[in-house]
Motif scaffolding. Structure first.
Motif, PDB file in Angstrom:
ATOM      1  N   THR A  45       9.653  -0.316   4.918  1.00  0.00           N
ATOM      2  CA  THR A  45       9.116   0.990   4.565  1.00  0.00           C
ATOM      3  C   THR A  45      10.101   1.694   3.640  1.00  0.00           C
ATOM      4  N   SER A  46       9.569   2.535   2.784  1.00  0.00           N
ATOM      5  CA  SER A  46      10.429   3.337   1.897  1.00  0.00           C
ATOM      6  C   SER A  46       9.689   4.595   1.487  1.00  0.00           C
ATOM      7  N   ARG A  47      10.468   5.645   1.284  1.00  0.00           N
ATOM      8  CA  ARG A  47       9.955   6.942   0.844  1.00  0.00           C
ATOM      9  C   ARG A  47       8.902   7.466   1.831  1.00  0.00           C
ATOM     10  N   ILE A  48       9.357   7.656   3.062  1.00  0.00           N
ATOM     11  CA  ILE A  48       8.488   8.087   4.154  1.00  0.00           C
ATOM     12  C   ILE A  48       8.951   9.447   4.663  1.00  0.00           C
ATOM     13  N   THR A  49       8.011  10.348   4.943  1.00  0.00           N
ATOM     14  CA  THR A  49       8.311  11.630   5.585  1.00  0.00           C
ATOM     15  C   THR A  49       7.615  11.693   6.937  1.00  0.00           C
TER      16      THR A  49
ATOM     17  N   THR B 184      14.266   2.461   4.136  1.00  0.00           N
ATOM     18  CA  THR B 184      15.131   3.301   3.305  1.00  0.00           C
ATOM     19  C   THR B 184      14.353   4.511   2.808  1.00  0.00           C
ATOM     20  N   GLN B 185      15.085   5.568   2.438  1.00  0.00           N
ATOM     21  CA  GLN B 185      14.518   6.809   1.912  1.00  0.00           C
ATOM     22  C   GLN B 185      13.516   7.419   2.891  1.00  0.00           C
ATOM     23  N   THR B 186      13.954   7.572   4.135  1.00  0.00           N
ATOM     24  CA  THR B 186      13.128   8.130   5.199  1.00  0.00           C
ATOM     25  C   THR B 186      13.651   9.509   5.571  1.00  0.00           C
ATOM     26  N   LEU B 187      12.742  10.471   5.706  1.00  0.00           N
ATOM     27  CA  LEU B 187      13.087  11.834   6.106  1.00  0.00           C
ATOM     28  C   LEU B 187      12.351  12.171   7.394  1.00  0.00           C
ATOM     29  N   VAL B 188      13.128  12.503   8.439  1.00  0.00           N
ATOM     30  CA  VAL B 188      12.578  12.992   9.707  1.00  0.00           C
ATOM     31  C   VAL B 188      12.881  14.483   9.744  1.00  0.00           C
TER      32      VAL B 188
ATOM     33  N   PRO C 238       0.821  -1.219   0.000  1.00  0.00           N
ATOM     34  CA  PRO C 238       0.000   0.000   0.000  1.00  0.00           C
ATOM     35  C   PRO C 238       0.850   1.262   0.000  1.00  0.00           C
ATOM     36  N   THR C 239       0.339   2.291  -0.645  1.00  0.00           N
ATOM     37  CA  THR C 239       1.016   3.577  -0.746  1.00  0.00           C
ATOM     38  C   THR C 239       0.014   4.699  -0.458  1.00  0.00           C
ATOM     39  N   GLN C 240       0.537   5.914  -0.371  1.00  0.00           N
ATOM     40  CA  GLN C 240      -0.281   7.117  -0.205  1.00  0.00           C
ATOM     41  C   GLN C 240      -1.168   7.033   1.037  1.00  0.00           C
ATOM     42  N   ILE C 241      -0.509   6.847   2.160  1.00  0.00           N
ATOM     43  CA  ILE C 241      -1.195   6.785   3.460  1.00  0.00           C
ATOM     44  C   ILE C 241      -0.619   7.882   4.345  1.00  0.00           C
ATOM     45  N   GLY C 242      -1.483   8.588   5.064  1.00  0.00           N
ATOM     46  CA  GLY C 242      -1.012   9.657   5.918  1.00  0.00           C
ATOM     47  C   GLY C 242      -1.739   9.722   7.241  1.00  0.00           C
TER      48      GLY C 242
ATOM     49  N   MET D 264       4.508   1.688  11.657  1.00  0.00           N
ATOM     50  CA  MET D 264       4.283   1.573  10.218  1.00  0.00           C
ATOM     51  C   MET D 264       5.265   0.580   9.632  1.00  0.00           C
ATOM     52  N   ASP D 265       4.773  -0.348   8.814  1.00  0.00           N
ATOM     53  CA  ASP D 265       5.654  -1.275   8.112  1.00  0.00           C
ATOM     54  C   ASP D 265       4.923  -1.804   6.891  1.00  0.00           C
ATOM     55  N   GLY D 266       5.710  -2.223   5.883  1.00  0.00           N
ATOM     56  CA  GLY D 266       5.133  -2.738   4.656  1.00  0.00           C
ATOM     57  C   GLY D 266       4.414  -1.666   3.855  1.00  0.00           C
ATOM     58  N   VAL D 267       4.923  -0.431   3.884  1.00  0.00           N
ATOM     59  CA  VAL D 267       4.248   0.717   3.273  1.00  0.00           C
ATOM     60  C   VAL D 267       5.294   1.586   2.573  1.00  0.00           C
ATOM     61  N   SER D 268       4.923   2.185   1.440  1.00  0.00           N
ATOM     62  CA  SER D 268       5.777   3.152   0.756  1.00  0.00           C
ATOM     63  C   SER D 268       4.995   4.426   0.477  1.00  0.00           C
TER      64      SER D 268
END
Length: 522
Positions: free
Chosen positions: A332-336, A362-366, A277-281, A306-310
């Motif tokens: 997880t990947s590409r998470i803000t 990977t590709q996580t921004l805090v 799944p993607t596009q979750i906020g 959160m896991d198994g989500v991009s």
């Protein structure tokens, strides 16, 4: 012991953010100092110094939602829930479930809006479908509050069937050495791949490599501890192919040295993430837990997992008294994670400290996050993490550390962060925990302020502290004689900030233009 803040908590937080975002952290420091490891060249483009084998500071700009530089969307409201005065768990979950069954339109199903007021929740709320947003009416006290009641539990769970699994035959990487920061490498046969393929880059944790890292001799209380075995992998997308040379869209965080990894050696394999799944906020709300002085092995109220989500985000949350608050798993990947503030009224108990923000993917921004509390890790990484992962413009107050935590991660950037009462550590944790050993390599602390820094050099790797203010410390590997200090990483321009003021923002601007900075609030 509860920390006594320098300012009243709310005023202190406001002053800290004012200093960061209004005064201190300009992208061009007044000193004009530059680092030889990453600096602006005559053409105003970033230039990197490489080691003899080609390793250099990686491009971290791909961290974040949609690979960085993309504005978090405002998703239309599909369902509104108002507080009942009783237990609201079932009503909120029913609304999430209803929206989760709606048709996807442009990648989204809709937002569940929680009206202003206090929602009492005694059980966790679960999102499993892509395109669903849980939105409050504001994180201030006049907005939306989720009040965690009942037995200790997780407040919000976001999960999917998103484990990155091989789909096909692995193909060997044939280069004798692939440097950290590289985009390209050769394989035995690229015929089965094409641009756009999602792949797993596998890096074996061989006994030879474990021995090279000095991690084959961990013993605690007479019992052997085991560091890393099997394989480590990271998700990437193929950008182009030329003969048997594969070029990735996002660089590699770790190096691949055939001397220690063969056999079986590094490899590449296709993977199918179509079910992820993607596009979750989750956005604009407050989560409140009763204060609890507890050890980390007791039942605890936690904020979000959160896991198994991009391509997902968590933004504008204020969180009170949860423990081990935010967990972002290895799939997880590409998470803000943006503008999240955690406040602890009481310290946790015991030598094993909880983690406010924990990232394993990977590709996580805090970005622009904060926490205040004692006896805590403000930010940690998990085992086998391969970046880029970026902690940007964050402020942490109290007796706690930014400290990667266990069993070899790579590609972390701590950029313009403040930990004024405590430390930032890129280190070997030795026998601590269950044999955490070397925690991180190929990672950078850039223009930060902290009381102390422990920046150590793993075998065959490097860590940097560049333009940082604070005291550099040395230490031995825990469990080894204290007088045998581990080698330090590179300290460059100590006590003098360097240009560019933010490495991540400069890399992002160079890759995508100034509009990308505006998209993420800079």
């Amino acid at each position: 012991m509860t920390q006594t803040p320098i300012f009243p908590p709310r005023l202190g937080r406001l002053l800290s953010f004012a200093l960061i975002f209004g005064l201190c952290w300009q992208n061009q420091p007044a000193s004009g100092a530059q680092s030889e490891w990453a600096h602006l060249g005559p053409d105003s483009k970033l230039t990197y110094k490489a080691f003899q084998a080609g390793d250099h500071i990686m491009d971290f700009s791909y961290a974040g939602y949609m690979s960085g530089g993309v504005k978090i969307p405002t998703v239309p409201v599909a369902k509104t829930v108002s507080p009942s005065g009783g237990d609201d768990t079932a009503a909120i979950q029913a609304a999430i479930n209803e929206v989760s069954q709606m048709e996807l339109k442009n990648g989204f199903r809709g937002a569940v809006l929680l009206a202003p007021g206090t929602f009492n929740c005694s059980k966790e709320l679960t999102i499993k479908a892509g395109g669903v947003v849980l939105r409050g009416s504001g994180s201030d006290k006049g907005g939306t509050t989720i009040n965690m009641t009942g037995s200790p539990h997780l407040c919000i769970s976001i999960s999917g069937e998103g484990e990155a699994k091989p789909a096909g035959k692995s193909v060997a990487i044939t280069d004798a050495y692939v440097p950290s920061g590289a985009f390209s490498f050769h394989v035995a046969d690229a015929g089965g791949f094409q641009p756009g393929d999602t792949v797993l880059i596998d890096r074996p944790a061989t006994p030879a490599w474990v021995k090279f890292m000095g991690m084959d001799t961990l013993v605690r209380n007479g019992r052997e501890e085991h560091w890393v075995s099997g394989e480590m992998h990271t998700e990437r997308t193929i950008k182009s192919i030329s003969g048997n040379l594969i070029t990735l869209e996002v660089p590699l965080a770790d190096s691949f040295d055939a001397r220690y990894l063969n056999p079986p050696g590094g490899s590449v394999v296709k993977c199918d993430l179509s079910q992820r799944p993607t596009q979750i906020g989750v956005e604009h709300l407050r989560i409140v837990s009763p204060p609890l002085a507890a050890t980390i092995d007791q039942p605890l109220n936690r904020a979000l997992r959160m896991d198994g989500v991009s391509d997902a985000w968590v933004c504008d949350l204020k969180v009170e008294n949860t423990i081990n608050s935010f967990y972002f798993g290895g799939n997880t990947s590409r998470i803000t994670i943006e503008n999240v503030d955690i406040q602890h009224a009481v310290a946790s108990i015991g030598a094993a400290k909880p983690e406010d923000f924990w990232t394993g993917g990977t590709q996580t921004l805090v970005n622009r996050c904060s926490a205040t509390g004692d006896n805590v890790f403000y930010f940690s990484t998990g085992a086998r993490m391969m970046g880029p992962v970026v902690v940007l413009n964050c402020v942490f107050h109290g007796n706690g550390h930014i400290q990667p935590h266990m069993r070899w991660g790579t590609g972390l950037l701590v950029d313009n962060c403040q930990v004024p009462e405590s430390g930032i550590d890129l280190m070997n944790r030795g026998i601590m925990g269950s044999g955490h050993g070397w925690t991180i390599g190929w990672s950078v602390v850039w223009n930060c302020t902290a009381k102390t820094y422990t920046i150590q050099q793993p075998p065959g790797s490097m860590n940097w502290a560049i333009g940082c203010k604070g005291t550099a410390e040395t230490s031995a590997q825990p469990g080894s004689p204290k007088d045998v200090k581990l080698p330090s990483g590179i300290f460059d321009s100590q006590e003098t900030p360097v240009t560019p003021g933010s490495l991540y923002l400069e890399q992002l601007k160079e890759r995508l233009g100034a509009g990308a900075l505006k998209n993420i609030g800079y």
